[in-house]
Scaffold this motif. Structure first.
Motif, PDB file in Angstrom:
ATOM      1  N   VAL A  12      11.718  29.954  39.010  1.00 26.96           N
ATOM      2  CA  VAL A  12      11.105  29.091  38.006  1.00 26.96           C
ATOM      3  C   VAL A  12      11.645  27.676  38.180  1.00 26.96           C
ATOM      4  CG1 VAL A  12      10.822  28.623  35.542  1.00 26.96           C
ATOM      5  CG2 VAL A  12      10.918  30.986  36.340  1.00 26.96           C
ATOM      6  N   GLY A  13      10.748  26.694  38.114  1.00 24.58           N
ATOM      7  CA  GLY A  13      11.141  25.292  38.096  1.00 24.58           C
ATOM      8  C   GLY A  13      10.509  24.638  36.891  1.00 24.58           C
ATOM      9  N   VAL A  14      11.297  23.894  36.109  1.00 26.97           N
ATOM     10  CA  VAL A  14      10.807  23.276  34.874  1.00 26.97           C
ATOM     11  C   VAL A  14      10.992  21.766  34.956  1.00 26.97           C
ATOM     12  CG1 VAL A  14      11.047  23.168  32.362  1.00 26.97           C
ATOM     13  CG2 VAL A  14      11.437  25.334  33.560  1.00 26.97           C
ATOM     14  N   ASN A  15       9.953  21.039  34.577  1.00 31.40           N
ATOM     15  CA  ASN A  15      10.055  19.593  34.446  1.00 31.40           C
ATOM     16  C   ASN A  15      10.356  19.297  32.979  1.00 31.40           C
ATOM     17  OD1 ASN A  15       9.724  16.852  34.133  1.00 31.40           O
ATOM     18  ND2 ASN A  15       7.979  16.732  35.519  1.00 31.40           N
ATOM     19  N   PRO A  16      11.577  18.835  32.653  1.00 35.44           N
ATOM     20  CA  PRO A  16      11.910  18.584  31.255  1.00 35.44           C
ATOM     21  C   PRO A  16      11.169  17.391  30.661  1.00 35.44           C
ATOM     22  CG  PRO A  16      13.684  17.840  32.685  1.00 35.44           C
ATOM     23  CD  PRO A  16      12.682  18.521  33.561  1.00 35.44           C
ATOM     24  N   VAL A  17      10.594  16.538  31.508  1.00 33.91           N
ATOM     25  CA  VAL A  17       9.859  15.372  31.024  1.00 33.91           C
ATOM     26  C   VAL A  17       8.439  15.754  30.603  1.00 33.91           C
ATOM     27  CG1 VAL A  17       8.994  13.078  31.630  1.00 33.91           C
ATOM     28  CG2 VAL A  17      11.241  13.807  32.436  1.00 33.91           C
ATOM     29  N   SER A  18       7.719  16.478  31.465  1.00 32.60           N
ATOM     30  CA  SER A  18       6.321  16.822  31.177  1.00 32.60           C
ATOM     31  C   SER A  18       6.175  18.138  30.421  1.00 32.60           C
ATOM     32  CB  SER A  18       5.507  16.912  32.476  1.00 32.60           C
ATOM     33  OG  SER A  18       5.894  18.048  33.232  1.00 32.60           O
ATOM     34  N   GLY A  19       7.214  18.983  30.436  1.00 32.51           N
ATOM     35  CA  GLY A  19       7.116  20.282  29.781  1.00 32.51           C
ATOM     36  C   GLY A  19       6.292  21.282  30.576  1.00 32.51           C
ATOM     37  N   ARG A  20       6.098  21.010  31.868  1.00 30.37           N
ATOM     38  CA  ARG A  20       5.383  21.945  32.745  1.00 30.37           C
ATOM     39  C   ARG A  20       6.395  22.746  33.547  1.00 30.37           C
ATOM     40  NH1 ARG A  20      -0.437  21.609  33.167  1.00 30.37           N
ATOM     41  NH2 ARG A  20      -0.957  20.339  31.381  1.00 30.37           N
ATOM     42  N   ALA A  21       6.047  23.995  33.807  1.00 24.63           N
ATOM     43  CA  ALA A  21       6.896  24.864  34.617  1.00 24.63           C
ATOM     44  C   ALA A  21       6.044  25.503  35.705  1.00 24.63           C
ATOM     45  CB  ALA A  21       7.527  25.952  33.747  1.00 24.63           C
ATOM     46  N   VAL A  22       6.689  25.806  36.822  1.00 30.52           N
ATOM     47  CA  VAL A  22       6.047  26.548  37.895  1.00 30.52           C
ATOM     48  C   VAL A  22       6.825  27.846  38.073  1.00 30.52           C
ATOM     49  CG1 VAL A  22       5.535  26.598  40.368  1.00 30.52           C
ATOM     50  CG2 VAL A  22       5.164  24.513  39.080  1.00 30.52           C
ATOM     51  N   VAL A  23       6.105  28.961  38.120  1.00 32.77           N
ATOM     52  CA  VAL A  23       6.711  30.261  38.357  1.00 32.77           C
ATOM     53  C   VAL A  23       6.193  30.775  39.694  1.00 32.77           C
ATOM     54  CG1 VAL A  23       6.942  32.643  37.554  1.00 32.77           C
ATOM     55  CG2 VAL A  23       6.840  30.778  35.892  1.00 32.77           C
ATOM     56  N   ALA A  24       7.106  31.024  40.640  1.00 29.74           N
ATOM     57  CA  ALA A  24       6.728  31.568  41.944  1.00 29.74           C
ATOM     58  C   ALA A  24       6.954  33.072  41.922  1.00 29.74           C
ATOM     59  CB  ALA A  24       7.549  30.925  43.054  1.00 29.74           C
ATOM     60  N   TYR A  25       6.010  33.795  42.476  1.00 30.48           N
ATOM     61  CA  TYR A  25       6.056  35.247  42.485  1.00 30.48           C
ATOM     62  C   TYR A  25       6.473  35.759  43.848  1.00 30.48           C
ATOM     63  CZ  TYR A  25       3.442  34.480  38.247  1.00 30.48           C
ATOM     64  OH  TYR A  25       3.061  34.057  37.022  1.00 30.48           O
ATOM     65  N   GLN A  26       7.158  36.882  43.853  1.00 30.79           N
ATOM     66  CA  GLN A  26       7.633  37.486  45.094  1.00 30.79           C
ATOM     67  C   GLN A  26       6.462  37.931  45.964  1.00 30.79           C
ATOM     68  OE1 GLN A  26       9.836  41.154  44.560  1.00 30.79           O
ATOM     69  NE2 GLN A  26      11.280  40.503  46.130  1.00 30.79           N
ATOM     70  N   SER A  27       6.319  37.295  47.135  1.00 34.00           N
ATOM     71  CA  SER A  27       5.329  37.662  48.167  1.00 34.00           C
ATOM     72  C   SER A  27       3.893  37.737  47.649  1.00 34.00           C
ATOM     73  CB  SER A  27       5.711  38.996  48.817  1.00 34.00           C
ATOM     74  OG  SER A  27       6.978  38.903  49.414  1.00 34.00           O
ATOM     75  N   ALA A  28       3.545  36.916  46.640  1.00 32.50           N
ATOM     76  CA  ALA A  28       2.210  36.975  46.050  1.00 32.50           C
ATOM     77  C   ALA A  28       1.231  35.977  46.656  1.00 32.50           C
ATOM     78  CB  ALA A  28       2.288  36.748  44.537  1.00 32.50           C
ATOM     79  N   GLY A  29       1.726  34.864  47.215  1.00 33.58           N
ATOM     80  CA  GLY A  29       0.842  33.850  47.775  1.00 33.58           C
ATOM     81  C   GLY A  29       0.337  32.841  46.762  1.00 33.58           C
ATOM     82  N   PHE A  30       0.890  32.869  45.544  1.00 37.11           N
ATOM     83  CA  PHE A  30       0.510  31.881  44.539  1.00 37.11           C
ATOM     84  C   PHE A  30       1.638  31.714  43.531  1.00 37.11           C
ATOM     85  CE2 PHE A  30      -0.980  35.924  42.868  1.00 37.11           C
ATOM     86  CZ  PHE A  30      -0.574  35.897  41.541  1.00 37.11           C
ATOM     87  N   ALA A  31       1.529  30.638  42.751  1.00 34.93           N
ATOM     88  CA  ALA A  31       2.467  30.375  41.667  1.00 34.93           C
ATOM     89  C   ALA A  31       1.667  29.994  40.424  1.00 34.93           C
ATOM     90  CB  ALA A  31       3.413  29.236  42.053  1.00 34.93           C
ATOM     91  N   SER A  32       2.213  30.283  39.254  1.00 33.70           N
ATOM     92  CA  SER A  32       1.561  29.912  37.990  1.00 33.70           C
ATOM     93  C   SER A  32       2.118  28.593  37.479  1.00 33.70           C
ATOM     94  CB  SER A  32       1.800  30.978  36.915  1.00 33.70           C
ATOM     95  OG  SER A  32       1.123  32.159  37.219  1.00 33.70           O
ATOM     96  N   ILE A  33       1.259  27.847  36.796  1.00 36.50           N
ATOM     97  CA  ILE A  33       1.677  26.628  36.113  1.00 36.50           C
ATOM     98  C   ILE A  33       1.625  26.924  34.618  1.00 36.50           C
ATOM     99  CG2 ILE A  33       1.157  24.206  35.669  1.00 36.50           C
ATOM    100  CD1 ILE A  33      -0.114  24.146  38.491  1.00 36.50           C
ATOM    101  N   ILE A  34       2.735  26.647  33.928  1.00 36.23           N
ATOM    102  CA  ILE A  34       2.859  26.981  32.510  1.00 36.23           C
ATOM    103  C   ILE A  34       3.169  25.711  31.729  1.00 36.23           C
ATOM    104  CG2 ILE A  34       4.180  28.307  30.808  1.00 36.23           C
ATOM    105  CD1 ILE A  34       4.774  30.325  33.052  1.00 36.23           C
TER     106      ILE A  34
END
Length: 194
Positions: free
Chosen positions: A35-57
């Motif tokens: 998980v990576g979180v931007n404390p300024v924008s409040g957006r996070a990226v979640v990378a999944y194990q061997s899935a080929g995509f990440a979610s934006i939260i």
């Protein structure tokens, strides 16, 4: 939580769990690993194990909302670094492979006019032109009936339509949204990057 396949949103001021984003076809669709979180924008990226995509939260909303997904080479142990100033995330597969630079604020969406499932292939017609390519992940939400909703890899494209595989009974649906995003840039490496 990779065991339960969910993501906890933590309130740092109170040092407590604010909420849990559950596993589900349009939420946390695979094993979360980084998980990576931007404390300024409040957006996070979640990378999944061997899935080929990440979610934006978007964690500024209550409850937090999965706003979309982005194509990313995630590998078995992905890592994420965030640039708060640019609102970008660098997603690595956790070793040799393709690095993806993701704009955490960018997401393409298309309204869905119709979805038809026939012989385990779903054909989606969008109301506006899409920029999907074969192999891209796409997040389908809000279609009635809900059996069409989820995260799928595109198997074909033509004009304002795209297809994906889904094992289920033949059916027709409408409404909803297709959301997706491509990284700003991808860089192939032969080095082990962790």
């Amino acid at each position: 939580n990779s065991a339960l396949k969910n993501v906890a949103v933590i309130d740092l001021a109170t040092q407590s769990v604010r909420e849990i984003i559950p596993f589900g076809p349009t939420n946390i669709a695979a094993t979360p690993w980084a998980v990576g979180v931007n404390p300024v924008s409040g957006r996070a990226v979640v990378a999944y194990q061997s899935a080929g995509f990440a979610s934006i939260i978007d964690v500024t909303q209550t409850p937090a909302v999965v706003t979309g997904l982005v194509f990313a080479s995630t590998g078995p142990t992905p890592h994420i670094a965030v640039s708060p100033r640019l609102n970008w995330a660098l997603v690595t597969p956790g070793g040799a492979g393709t690095l993806s630079i993701v704009d955490m604020g960018r997401q393409d969406t298309n309204p869905i006019v119709s979805a038809v499932r026939s012989s385990n292939v779903v054909t989606v017609t969008t109301g506006t032109a899409h920029t999907l390519h074969v192999g891209d992940p796409v997040r389908i939400t809000g279609v009635t009936p809900a059996s069409f909703n989820g995260i799928f890899n595109v198997t074909g494209i033509s004009g304002n339509t795209f297809t994906y595989s889904q094992t289920a009974a033949d059916d027709k649906g409408s409404g909803g949204t297709a959301s997706y995003s491509l990284p700003i840039v991808t860089v192939a490496t032969s080095l082990s990057v962790t």
